[in-house]
Enzyme design. Structure first.
Site, PDB file in Angstrom:
ATOM      1  N   GLY A 278     101.673  43.786  43.003  1.00 16.46           N
ATOM      2  CA  GLY A 278     102.101  43.916  41.610  1.00 16.46           C
ATOM      3  C   GLY A 278     103.344  44.731  41.395  1.00 16.46           C
ATOM      4  N   THR A 279     104.042  45.122  42.458  1.00 10.05           N
ATOM      5  CA  THR A 279     105.215  45.976  42.278  1.00 10.05           C
ATOM      6  C   THR A 279     106.511  45.186  42.109  1.00 10.05           C
ATOM      7  OG1 THR A 279     105.273  46.193  44.699  1.00 10.05           O
ATOM      8  CG2 THR A 279     104.258  47.981  43.455  1.00 10.05           C
ATOM      9  N   GLY A 280     106.482  43.866  42.227  1.00 13.48           N
ATOM     10  CA  GLY A 280     107.656  43.065  41.920  1.00 13.48           C
ATOM     11  C   GLY A 280     108.388  42.505  43.117  1.00 13.48           C
ATOM     12  N   GLU A 499      79.439  64.283  30.526  1.00 11.76           N
ATOM     13  CA  GLU A 499      80.868  64.163  30.232  1.00 11.76           C
ATOM     14  C   GLU A 499      81.453  65.495  29.786  1.00 11.76           C
ATOM     15  OE1 GLU A 499      82.400  61.643  31.113  1.00 11.76           O
ATOM     16  OE2 GLU A 499      80.759  60.246  31.420  1.00 11.76           O
ATOM     17  N   ASP A 573      81.150  59.624  40.918  1.00 15.22           N
ATOM     18  CA  ASP A 573      81.688  60.953  41.228  1.00 15.22           C
ATOM     19  C   ASP A 573      81.434  61.309  42.686  1.00 15.22           C
ATOM     20  OD1 ASP A 573      82.286  61.108  38.527  1.00 15.22           O
ATOM     21  OD2 ASP A 573      80.369  62.051  38.041  1.00 15.22           O
TER      22      ASP A 573
END
Length: 692
Positions: A278-280, A499, A573
């Site tokens: 996806g970086t081109g 949270e 986590d």
């Protein structure tokens, strides 16, 4: 109405010689059009037009099967009773029993032409008016040959026909070649037709006409030249400044080769674009095609792969043959790791011979005895560590251009490109959006812009607003809100304190990413989600990793401090901190007891290894140190929460009341964060949400 581009409108008002001349011209145009279609040109879909030949062949075969023996004469079938009447009257001159199933009856031609009993009752015409036709005239079914012969003799005797004038049936054996051979011939014909269709499909979808089955070894590269304009230029590629400089030099060499050759310089034969998905990388190659103005061959690494032996190597040879004919030109191979994987590293021995043959041919073509002057190769992959070393050496891929994730300024440029097509209002700040998306690739940013436009359209808005982009980021990171999910009050209270524990610990530690937004509204697969603003740093210290682990353990520690028991809500986590701890010790050498050792293999050669690169004794020490590291972080986390238990409770109660809280709510309870650097950028982290 649109006109057919392959034909021109005729002048219907012309008369005389002009009209005749116009018709001739139109006829010639039609001949040329259909000639292109039959040869697989651009004029039509020749692959579909060719299938009518199969239909004609099948129709002929069926006609021969069912009508092959009787196409010269159509016999009238009559019952046996009618035949015996004809026999008793003396009209029958011959009877032939064919294959012991049917009897062909020959009647006296004069009687057949004149007798009333042989006339059509509808129109009164004779069934066989030609007296020269000798027959056969009729046919009847013979269930039993013996009974049939006995009945014939009985009828003639009762009719008083003398023995010397009686008719005796003769036996005839006939064979139908098609019906006899069809049981074994038809399966073969079906297999041949299926094979032809399969070859056409695998050979390129029928674009090569009837001879496509012989073109399976031809290159499947798509050619972009002066006839097929590519509208993407370097102006459409935001960011990637370093990568653009590298490939722009290649383009400049193709346009102005004399500037380099006068100095004795040689342009690199190949450039490999490496980077995360996806970086081109592919977009950069498209820009090269648009800027170079030279023939550009584009294909994927998987286009060389085929189920037949030798096809991949044949396609490589054909590709370079075409490229040499059109030199100077560029060849772009996307996802080259499909054929460029290191030889001898396959998971199953003997299963990669064809791929290795293709790679060997590619290596030879790139730098063998032959010359490829003017042919430059671009390739892209996100798995450069598994490529064969012979492919990476100088003389083949001379340059490796790393296309990294965009930084803040590059994300700003990418947003400017994608927002040109979107109607936004004044509330949208590109700087704000760029800071909202640390760690996002160019494809992720394009997805955010599109998702924001969809959210705005769903609400019937005329423009895309800032809140739409925030909702799009939430949607992509954490998933869709599920407010109707059934959660009990007790579970909701546990989630709120979980949270709140993350928020408290991250707020109180300097190197932990500060929490910006937290919600207990279920999103995606999580029951609660927390957003952070991570610092964009290039290296990380042991202290920073430890405090990040503390922030991740804040949820479980809060459950134990408040309720005295823990739940399964800390799955993500625990997974995160376990991987972090092992990476610290096994990869980065950040543990005193294990020492400055790293078992990371950047070459990828241990990908299929079944053993660990260290002994069992070392593995035991690593496990002990990982547990020790996590225990220390957990103890520190519990201490922070116990010291701020009252504030933790206030925060959880507010979260239960409002369901979503922001940075401002934490400041009301804890005061200003003592480690803030003075920037007022309320941003959201790209890390996955906490799963509770």
């Amino acid at each position: 109405m649109s006109q057919n581009p392959n034909t021109e409108p005729t002048n219907n008002e012309s008369t005389g010689p002009n009209q005749e001349e116009e018709r001739k011209k139109q006829f010639e145009r039609m001949k040329e059009k259909f000639g292109r279609q039959a040869s697989g040109g651009k004029g039509g879909n020749s692959g579909n037009n060719f299938y009518w030949i199969y239909g004609v062949v099948i129709a002929i075969l069926l006609f021969v099967v069912f009508y092959g023996n009787n196409f010269s004469a159509r016999l009238i079938e009559i019952p046996q009773g009618k035949f015996y009447e004809m026999l008793a009257k003396g009209d029958v001159v011959d009877v032939a029993i064919v294959n012991k199933t049917n009897a062909r009856i020959y009647v006296n031609p004069d009687s057949a032409a004149t007798a009333n009993r042989y006339k059509n009752p509808k129109d009164g015409r004779s069934l066989y008016p030609d007296k020269n036709f000798k027959g056969p005239h009729f046919t009847t079914t013979v269930p039993s040959v013996d009974n049939f012969l006995q009945e014939m003799q009985k009828v003639q005797n009762e009719a008083g026909i003398p023995k010397d004038k009686q008719v005796f049936a003769r036996s005839v054996e006939e064979t139908n070649w098609m019906t006899d051979q069809l049981p074994w011939l038809l399966p073969i014909l079906i297999m041949v037709v299926l094979w032809i269709v399969m070859m056409r499909r695998m050979g390129g979808g029928g674009s090569g006409g009837p001879g496509q089955i012989f073109n399976i070894g031809k290159s499947r590269a798509q050619l972009f030249d002066k006839d097929t304009n590519v509208n993407i230029t370097f102006n459409d590629v935001a960011g990637l400044d370093g990568a653009k400089l590298e490939v722009m030099e290649i383009v400049d060499f193709l346009k102005n080769p004399k500037k380099y050759t006068d100095l004795g310089a040689k342009i690199p034969k190949g450039a490999l674009l490496v980077g995360p998905p996806g970086t081109g990388k592919t977009l950069l190659a498209k820009a090269v095609a648009g800027e170079a103005k030279v023939p550009f061959f584009s294909l994927s690494g998987s286009d060389f792969v085929e189920m037949f032996v030798g096809v991949g190597a044949s396609r490589v040879r054909d590709l370079f043959r075409q490229a040499k004919e059109k030199a100077p030109c560029i060849i772009f191979i996307d996802e080259i790791d499909a054929i460029g994987r290191a030889r001898g590293k396959s998971a199953s021995a003997g299963a990669n011979d064809e791929r290795e043959n293709t790679l060997n041919q590619l290596l030879t073509e790139m730098d063998g005895f032959g010359t490829n002057s003017g042919v430059i190769i671009l390739a892209a992959t996100n798995r450069a560590d598994i490529l064969d070393r012979a492919l990476m050496r100088a003389g083949r891929f001379d340059r490796q251009i790393y296309v990294d994730m965009p930084d803040l300024n590059e994300r700003k440029e990418i947003f400017q490109v994608h927002l040109k097509k979107i109607k936004i209002d004044d509330s949208v700040n590109i700087d704000f959006l760029a800071k909202q998306t640390p760690g996002f690739s160019g494809a992720d940013i394009a997805n955010i812009c599109n998702e924001a436009a969809l959210i705005a359209a769903r609400s019937n808005k005329k423009h895309v607003m800032r809140q739409d982009f925030l909702d799009a980021v939430d949607r992509i990171i954490a998933g869709l809100e599920k407010k109707n999910k059934i959660i009990t009050k007790g579970e909701k209270r546990v989630i709120a304190f979980h949270e709140a524990g993350h928020a408290t610990v991250s707020w109180m530690l300097e190197h932990a990413s500060p929490l910006v937004k937290v919600t207990i509204v279920p999103r995606g697969r999580s029951l609660g989600a927390a957003w952070y603003l991570p610092e964009e740093r290039q290296i990380t210290t042991t202290e920073q990793i430890t405090e990040e682990m503390c922030a991740a353990l804040g949820g479980r520690a809060a459950e134990e401090v408040i309720f005295g028991k823990i739940s399964t809500g800390a799955l993500s986590d625990l997974e995160k901190i376990t991987k972090q701890a092992y990476a610290c010790i096994v990869y980065y050498g950040l543990n005193e007891k294990v020492g400055n050792l790293s078992y990371y293999d950047s070459s990828g050669q241990s990908e299929y290894s079944f053993g660990k690169p260290y002994s069992e004794a070392t593995a035991k020490i690593i496990d002990e140190e990982v547990k020790k590291m996590i225990d220390i972080a957990y103890a520190k986390t519990k201490q922070i929460l116990i010291s701020n238990k009252d504030k933790l409770t206030l925060l959880a109660e507010k979260l239960l009341e409002k369901e979503v809280i922001f940075k401002e709510d934490l400041e009301e309870i804890f005061g200003k964060r003592p480690f803030d650097k003075g920037d007022d950028t309320p941003l959201i982290d790209e890390t996955p949400p906490v799963l509770v």
